[in-house]
Enzyme design. Structure first.
Site, PDB file in Angstrom:
ATOM      1  N   GLN A 127       0.819  -1.216   0.000  1.00  0.00           N
ATOM      2  CA  GLN A 127       0.000   0.000   0.000  1.00  0.00           C
ATOM      3  C   GLN A 127       0.848   1.260   0.000  1.00  0.00           C
ATOM      4  O   GLN A 127       0.508   2.254  -0.640  1.00  0.00           O
ATOM      5  CB  GLN A 127      -0.941   0.029   1.216  1.00  0.00           C
ATOM      6  CG  GLN A 127      -2.070  -0.969   1.104  1.00  0.00           C
ATOM      7  CD  GLN A 127      -2.759  -0.913  -0.242  1.00  0.00           C
ATOM      8  OE1 GLN A 127      -3.351   0.105  -0.587  1.00  0.00           O
ATOM      9  NE2 GLN A 127      -2.651  -1.981  -1.034  1.00  0.00           N
ATOM     10  N   HIS A 155       1.646   3.080  -3.230  1.00  0.00           N
ATOM     11  CA  HIS A 155       0.623   3.773  -4.033  1.00  0.00           C
ATOM     12  C   HIS A 155       0.935   5.251  -4.193  1.00  0.00           C
ATOM     13  O   HIS A 155       0.963   5.769  -5.300  1.00  0.00           O
ATOM     14  CB  HIS A 155      -0.768   3.593  -3.432  1.00  0.00           C
ATOM     15  CG  HIS A 155      -1.493   2.421  -3.981  1.00  0.00           C
ATOM     16  ND1 HIS A 155      -1.783   2.283  -5.304  1.00  0.00           N
ATOM     17  CD2 HIS A 155      -1.984   1.298  -3.381  1.00  0.00           C
ATOM     18  CE1 HIS A 155      -2.424   1.139  -5.504  1.00  0.00           C
ATOM     19  NE2 HIS A 155      -2.553   0.520  -4.361  1.00  0.00           N
ATOM     20  N   GLU A 163      -9.180   1.446   5.075  1.00  0.00           N
ATOM     21  CA  GLU A 163      -9.661   0.972   3.770  1.00  0.00           C
ATOM     22  C   GLU A 163      -9.459  -0.553   3.657  1.00  0.00           C
ATOM     23  O   GLU A 163     -10.376  -1.289   3.341  1.00  0.00           O
ATOM     24  CB  GLU A 163      -8.872   1.698   2.679  1.00  0.00           C
ATOM     25  CG  GLU A 163      -9.296   1.331   1.281  1.00  0.00           C
ATOM     26  CD  GLU A 163      -8.329   1.892   0.233  1.00  0.00           C
ATOM     27  OE1 GLU A 163      -7.214   2.325   0.594  1.00  0.00           O
ATOM     28  OE2 GLU A 163      -8.686   1.877  -0.955  1.00  0.00           O
ATOM     29  N   HIS A 164      -8.224  -1.009   3.885  1.00  0.00           N
ATOM     30  CA  HIS A 164      -7.911  -2.444   3.862  1.00  0.00           C
ATOM     31  C   HIS A 164      -7.514  -2.884   5.266  1.00  0.00           C
ATOM     32  O   HIS A 164      -6.686  -2.237   5.902  1.00  0.00           O
ATOM     33  CB  HIS A 164      -6.719  -2.735   2.940  1.00  0.00           C
ATOM     34  CG  HIS A 164      -6.885  -2.249   1.543  1.00  0.00           C
ATOM     35  ND1 HIS A 164      -6.349  -1.051   1.109  1.00  0.00           N
ATOM     36  CD2 HIS A 164      -7.527  -2.789   0.482  1.00  0.00           C
ATOM     37  CE1 HIS A 164      -6.660  -0.882  -0.173  1.00  0.00           C
ATOM     38  NE2 HIS A 164      -7.364  -1.916  -0.580  1.00  0.00           N
ATOM     39  N   ASP A 189      -7.002  -6.418  -4.817  1.00  0.00           N
ATOM     40  CA  ASP A 189      -6.845  -5.336  -5.802  1.00  0.00           C
ATOM     41  C   ASP A 189      -7.129  -5.796  -7.210  1.00  0.00           C
ATOM     42  O   ASP A 189      -7.612  -5.033  -8.045  1.00  0.00           O
ATOM     43  CB  ASP A 189      -5.399  -4.819  -5.793  1.00  0.00           C
ATOM     44  CG  ASP A 189      -5.168  -3.840  -4.669  1.00  0.00           C
ATOM     45  OD1 ASP A 189      -6.143  -3.469  -3.996  1.00  0.00           O
ATOM     46  OD2 ASP A 189      -4.005  -3.455  -4.458  1.00  0.00           O
ATOM     47  N   HIS A 230     -54.043  17.531   2.849  1.00  0.00           N
ATOM     48  CA  HIS A 230     -53.715  16.115   3.028  1.00  0.00           C
ATOM     49  C   HIS A 230     -54.940  15.367   3.576  1.00  0.00           C
ATOM     50  O   HIS A 230     -55.313  14.305   3.077  1.00  0.00           O
ATOM     51  CB  HIS A 230     -52.543  15.952   4.006  1.00  0.00           C
ATOM     52  CG  HIS A 230     -51.196  16.206   3.404  1.00  0.00           C
ATOM     53  ND1 HIS A 230     -50.825  17.415   2.880  1.00  0.00           N
ATOM     54  CD2 HIS A 230     -50.120  15.392   3.241  1.00  0.00           C
ATOM     55  CE1 HIS A 230     -49.570  17.337   2.420  1.00  0.00           C
ATOM     56  NE2 HIS A 230     -49.122  16.117   2.637  1.00  0.00           N
TER      57      HIS A 230
END
Lengths: 430, 430
Positions: free
Chosen positions: B259, B262, B327-328, B361, B420
């Site tokens: 990661q 990235h 996230e992961h 991924d 109504h």
């Protein structure tokens, strides 16, 4: 109500006119809203006190911002017992319907040791905005809170502006208690949204904010989106009725007016294949309007955004309904379920002559928080879905990874990500 | 990587540091983005041409903005056949997994003529943003397009910036074709988002926009939210590994780096109850970093947002993981499924030592578009859910409405909405 021939030109004009009601036109308030949010972020409770004095004329501080058990008891003593009974019946129906929306964690496995699935968990904490004053609808409290409760949200914090004496409307408090709100705070406007999104000494930050409000509330919700989650941004109410010659014009007219009374930006549209129905609905609508207490609002709404459209065919009527993507869609035709199969875009679909729209507003069980202003093309009614989130579940055995690992390494290298490739290949190094 | 004792103070510092990566800090670009959106709204294709020349140095006009069948054929001739094969295998797995997410229309009926339910329909048209140049990942195309296809979206329009010769990367085109994109346009940045949201002569408006992009793209998506729907706003990537003394430190280190490579804002965190694992992972991470092609990015990311946290107990480790909401999340412990039951907040959960994050991924099937930067507390992975919407179904018979109509009238009157009340009572007037 004006009767217009439905053709491509009139349709284009109407679609453009309806979009004028979009809150996107109000960006001029965004600066004020951002200032309020920043003040609350830095000054916390003190800023809430300041803005509540300024906008609501009430003296609120860390000591009295939270509604007490005594205040809730008092609210129960003030409410008409027969109204309380209806609130409870409605709450029961809303809970029953929303319970059917629950989604469950699932997985699928293969005998080589692969497990894939999704884990469903409730969002931890939710803030619910409830407008104050005359717009304080107990039904809105039920509709926003019960789906969160059904989803399993543990903390449900409600915010609502107090009156100048620092009181909250008793109907709101009772509905909140019945629905399962865990905390109630006397604060409204953009400052309440900022408090829920960022936290103050008295109000703990939440994960998601839902509930309707004025333009300041809507813009504040948009501004904090991403930092927390929000429901869709509410616009003015709408009804669209598709009717053929079998419809009762008095019912159709009454239903159109029930939305028109909401506010001057509300829209009420009939699309019919019958000239006679078109004319009779126009007459009945005029008659009803005169008798109704909110006739001024109704008249303005009909003048600006009310239409009776005469369509050549049911296909044209349906196509136009799909393009308008109305919040509420009533189908009052010979075979309403057949028409329903062709509907692509609508918030709620009411079928047949006894499924009057206010039935959905209060009682039947489905949510009355619905996508407005054409957003039914991509948004859904508020539901249990809004109060859960999902996590992917991925579990591979060595046996499962081994045959495919060269593929993953190849894909990772093709994308130039060698550390990705390494994290797979390290598991098979000798 | 630095080893830090996990306590309430270090946790607070780390949570604050991670939030610094939030795109909320970049509002200074908002003015430029709004200008671009307004230009595209008024000048349409001409504005797209202007901005593509300015930002991508490419000559694009109404005549060549759409990728032709010939260009797609050429892309197939350029791609390594073994990469194409892996793309097809991955696409198959992604489609298989996402097909299991499909939701169906449902109804419930009562013998007195009540039908309540929800109708599920696919969103009509979707725009998919795909970054250009070196960030062009075919896997990202598959992950964004296949769920839309599975949901039944008829029109899937892809936008991606061209290189200075007006070409799109062949891997992107092939992945788009394999995934089922119906139209591809050579335009990127905020101008592409504006075109999808508002339409131009060449690009028809869509209902929803998904896909990752730079800060201009993210801000443009936020700006058009409400007019169209968007997926959640993507932030920098993250991995959190929970490991006990049974974990293999080389696997853990390799996964953290996968990661970190990235980008410099990516975060890689290990929380372990074992001092020995903490120390060994730190050593292995340093060794791997030296060998990897993206070592500069990895080093910066680890220096700023990489942590090895030593926890007193597994309970502390899990609590912190829930607060970070990564996230992961990898769980490499003696009993990973037991730990999983306690996880409240994570985008994707990888269980056991062979469930390396890059498996998710590329290949396993679950979506790699995941909530980042703490938003797993309220957002979910991209899924088929993102490409459907629901309409409530409400049908009451006269028999069903009659006994409850006085309740609805009472509720409506209690809220001051007489039109109504009228729309219900008119059905029972004598």
């Amino acid at each position: 109500m004006k009767i217009i021939k439905l053709d491509s030109e009139s349709k284009k004009d109407i679609l453009e006119n309806l979009l004028k009601r979009s809150p996107g036109q109000y960006e001029k308030y965004a600066k004020t809203v951002n200032e309020i949010i920043n003040e609350v972020k830095s000054q916390k409770d003190q800023a809430l006190s300041y803005y509540t004095k300024q906008f609501d004329k009430a003296d609120i501080n860390s000591g009295n911002i939270r509604v007490t058990e005594e205040e809730i008891k008092e609210a129960y003593s003030l409410i008409d017992p027969s109204v309380l009974e209806v609130i409870r019946k409605a709450a029961y129906n809303i809970e029953t319907y929303h319970t059917k929306q629950k989604q469950y964690s699932w997985f699928d496995s293969e005998p080589n040791g692969i497990i894939l699935g999704q884990k469903v968990t409730a969002i931890g904490s939710v803030g619910v905005y409830v407008p104050g004053g005359k717009a304080a609808y107990p039904s809105s409290v039920l509709m926003n809170v019960i789906p969160a409760k059904v989803a399993g949200v543990k903390r449900i914090a409600m915010v609502t502006p107090p009156d100048k004496d620092g009181k909250v409307y008793s109907g709101t408090l009772v509905a909140a208690k019945e629905a399962g709100v865990t905390e109630i705070y006397k604060v409204g406007g953009a400052q309440a949204i900022a408090a829920l999104a960022h936290g103050t000494e008295s109000i703990k930050k939440v994960d998601k904010i839902v509930g309707p409000g004025n333009i300041y509330v809507a813009l504040a919700k948009k501004a904090v989106y991403g930092h927390v989650s929000i429901d869709s941004i509410a616009g003015p109410s709408e009804i669209l009725v598709i009717a053929d010659e079998t419809a009762n014009p008095r019912y159709v007219a009454a239903d159109l007016l029930s939305q028109a009374e909401h506010d001057e930006l509300a829209s009420a549209i009939l699309i019919t294949t019958s000239k006679e129905i078109a004319e009779q609905v126009s007459i009945e609508a005029a008659k009803f309007t005169e008798q109704l207490s909110r006739r001024d609002i109704i008249q303005k709404s009909l003048d600006n955004y009310g239409y009776i459209l005469l369509a050549d065919s049911m296909e044209d009527a349906i196509e136009t309904a799909n393009e308008i993507a109305s919040e509420h869609l009533e189908i009052i035709t010979r075979d309403p379920f057949l028409v329903m199969t062709k509907i692509q875009n609508a918030g709620a679909i009411f079928l047949g002559e006894y499924s009057s729209e206010p039935l959905g507003d209060y009682f039947a069980g489905p949510n009355h928080v619905l996508p407005t202003n054409g957003t039914a093309k991509f948004f859904s009614p508020l539901s249990v879905d809004d109060f859960i989130k999902k996590s992917s579940i991925i579990s591979y055995s060595k046996e499962a990874l081994k045959p495919i690992y060269p593929d993953i390494v190849k894909f990772a290298k093709a994308e130039g990500l060698t550390a990705h490739a390494n994290s797979i290949s390290v598991r098979f190094e000798s």
